[in-house]
Design a protein around this motif. Structure first.
Motif, short mmCIF file in Angstrom:
data_model
loop_
_atom_site.label_atom_id
_atom_site.label_comp_id
_atom_site.label_asym_id
_atom_site.label_seq_id
_atom_site.Cartn_x
_atom_site.Cartn_y
_atom_site.Cartn_z
N ILE A 110 5.43 -8.34 -6.91
CA ILE A 110 4.22 -8.17 -6.10
C ILE A 110 4.41 -7.30 -4.67
CG2 ILE A 110 2.30 -9.16 -4.90
CD1 ILE A 110 2.37 -11.28 -6.86
N THR A 111 5.58 -7.64 -3.93
CA THR A 111 5.90 -7.04 -3.12
C THR A 111 6.30 -5.65 -3.23
OG1 THR A 111 6.84 -9.11 -2.04
CG2 THR A 111 7.59 -7.00 -0.98
N LYS A 112 6.97 -5.27 -4.28
CA LYS A 112 7.30 -4.06 -4.95
C LYS A 112 6.28 -3.17 -5.00
CE LYS A 112 10.14 -1.38 -8.27
NZ LYS A 112 11.17 -1.54 -9.35
N LYS A 113 5.28 -3.75 -5.72
CA LYS A 113 3.89 -2.69 -5.87
C LYS A 113 3.23 -2.56 -4.53
CE LYS A 113 0.68 -0.97 -8.51
NZ LYS A 113 1.02 0.32 -9.07
N ALA A 114 3.13 -3.64 -3.69
CA ALA A 114 2.64 -3.34 -2.20
C ALA A 114 3.44 -2.16 -1.63
CB ALA A 114 2.59 -4.61 -1.63
N MET A 115 4.46 -2.29 -1.58
CA MET A 115 5.33 -1.18 -0.94
C MET A 115 5.16 0.09 -1.51
SD MET A 115 8.97 -3.29 -0.17
CE MET A 115 9.49 -1.90 0.58
N GLU A 116 5.13 0.29 -2.95
CA GLU A 116 4.86 1.41 -3.45
C GLU A 116 3.42 1.92 -3.21
OE1 GLU A 116 5.20 0.62 -7.55
OE2 GLU A 116 7.52 0.82 -7.60
N THR A 117 2.50 1.20 -2.96
CA THR A 117 1.11 1.30 -2.65
C THR A 117 1.13 1.88 -1.38
OG1 THR A 117 -0.05 -0.03 -4.25
CG2 THR A 117 -1.37 0.80 -2.54
N ALA A 118 1.82 1.31 -0.24
CA ALA A 118 1.77 1.70 1.04
C ALA A 118 2.45 3.08 1.19
CB ALA A 118 2.78 0.57 1.85
N GLU A 119 3.43 3.42 0.43
CA GLU A 119 4.25 4.50 0.45
C GLU A 119 3.29 5.61 -0.05
OE1 GLU A 119 8.29 6.71 -1.06
OE2 GLU A 119 7.80 4.75 -1.75
N THR A 120 2.48 5.53 -1.07
CA THR A 120 1.64 6.56 -1.80
C THR A 120 0.51 6.79 -0.60
OG1 THR A 120 2.13 5.76 -3.84
CG2 THR A 120 -0.21 6.81 -3.60
N ASN A 121 -0.14 5.71 0.20
CA ASN A 121 -0.99 5.83 0.98
C ASN A 121 -0.56 6.79 2.14
OD1 ASN A 121 -2.90 4.58 -0.54
ND2 ASN A 121 -2.55 2.87 0.67
N ALA A 122 0.58 6.49 2.81
CA ALA A 122 1.09 7.16 3.59
C ALA A 122 1.45 8.61 3.39
CB ALA A 122 2.39 6.53 4.28
N ALA A 123 1.87 8.98 2.20
CA ALA A 123 2.05 10.32 1.90
C ALA A 123 0.78 10.97 1.87
CB ALA A 123 2.61 10.31 0.51
N ALA A 124 -0.17 10.39 1.35
CA ALA A 124 -1.57 11.03 1.39
C ALA A 124 -2.12 11.21 2.79
CB ALA A 124 -2.55 10.08 0.47
N LEU A 125 -1.98 10.30 3.59
CA LEU A 125 -2.38 10.56 5.21
C LEU A 125 -1.48 11.59 5.58
CD1 LEU A 125 -3.93 9.64 7.49
CD2 LEU A 125 -1.93 7.86 7.99
N VAL A 126 -0.31 11.65 5.38
CA VAL A 126 0.40 13.12 5.97
C VAL A 126 -0.06 14.19 5.37
CG1 VAL A 126 2.69 13.96 6.09
CG2 VAL A 126 2.37 11.40 6.52
N GLU A 127 -0.28 14.08 4.08
CA GLU A 127 -0.75 15.36 3.57
C GLU A 127 -2.28 15.86 4.11
OE1 GLU A 127 -2.18 16.65 -0.98
OE2 GLU A 127 -0.60 15.43 -0.76
N MET A 128 -3.03 14.84 4.34
CA MET A 128 -4.34 15.15 5.01
C MET A 128 -4.30 15.70 6.40
SD MET A 128 -7.15 12.39 3.70
CE MET A 128 -6.32 11.12 4.54
N LEU A 129 -3.34 15.04 7.28
CA LEU A 129 -2.95 15.33 8.58
C LEU A 129 -2.55 16.90 8.55
CD1 LEU A 129 -1.78 12.27 10.25
CD2 LEU A 129 -3.96 13.37 10.64
N GLU A 130 -1.63 17.17 7.57
CA GLU A 130 -1.16 18.59 7.51
C GLU A 130 -2.39 19.43 7.38
OE1 GLU A 130 2.14 17.97 5.07
OE2 GLU A 130 3.27 17.55 6.36
N ALA A 131 -3.09 19.06 6.31
CA ALA A 131 -4.18 20.07 5.90
C ALA A 131 -5.20 20.32 7.42
CB ALA A 131 -4.92 19.52 4.61
N VAL A 132 -5.40 19.29 7.86
CA VAL A 132 -6.29 19.48 8.98
C VAL A 132 -5.83 20.24 10.32
CG1 VAL A 132 -7.33 18.17 10.92
CG2 VAL A 132 -7.64 17.25 8.79
N ASP A 133 -4.48 20.27 10.32
CA ASP A 133 -3.60 20.82 11.33
C ASP A 133 -3.84 22.37 10.91
OD1 ASP A 133 -1.94 21.11 13.82
OD2 ASP A 133 -0.34 21.19 12.72
#
Length: 61
Positions: free
Chosen positions: A24-47
């Protein structure tokens, strides 16, 4: 005193619980990593969409 069968079952149950917790912890970490990557991608697009202007304040400096 516990007999061998009861001790074995207790240890097996503990091992199963630890494996489930780790999974469960591993899955939560993978989800957090995916969400962080998506957020960085969105911020770069806005920039990239922002038009440079002399009227903007650089809040990252």
């Amino acid at each position: 005193m516990m007999d061998i069968a009861a001790a074995s079952m207790s240890l097996a149950s503990l091992k199963l619980g630890m494996e489930a917790s780790t999974s469960i912890t591993k899955k939560a970490m993978e989800t957090a990593e995916t969400n962080a990557a998506a957020l960085v991608e969105m911020l770069e697009a806005v920039d990239q969409m922002t038009v440079p202007s002399d009227n903007l304040i650089d809040v990252r400096a």
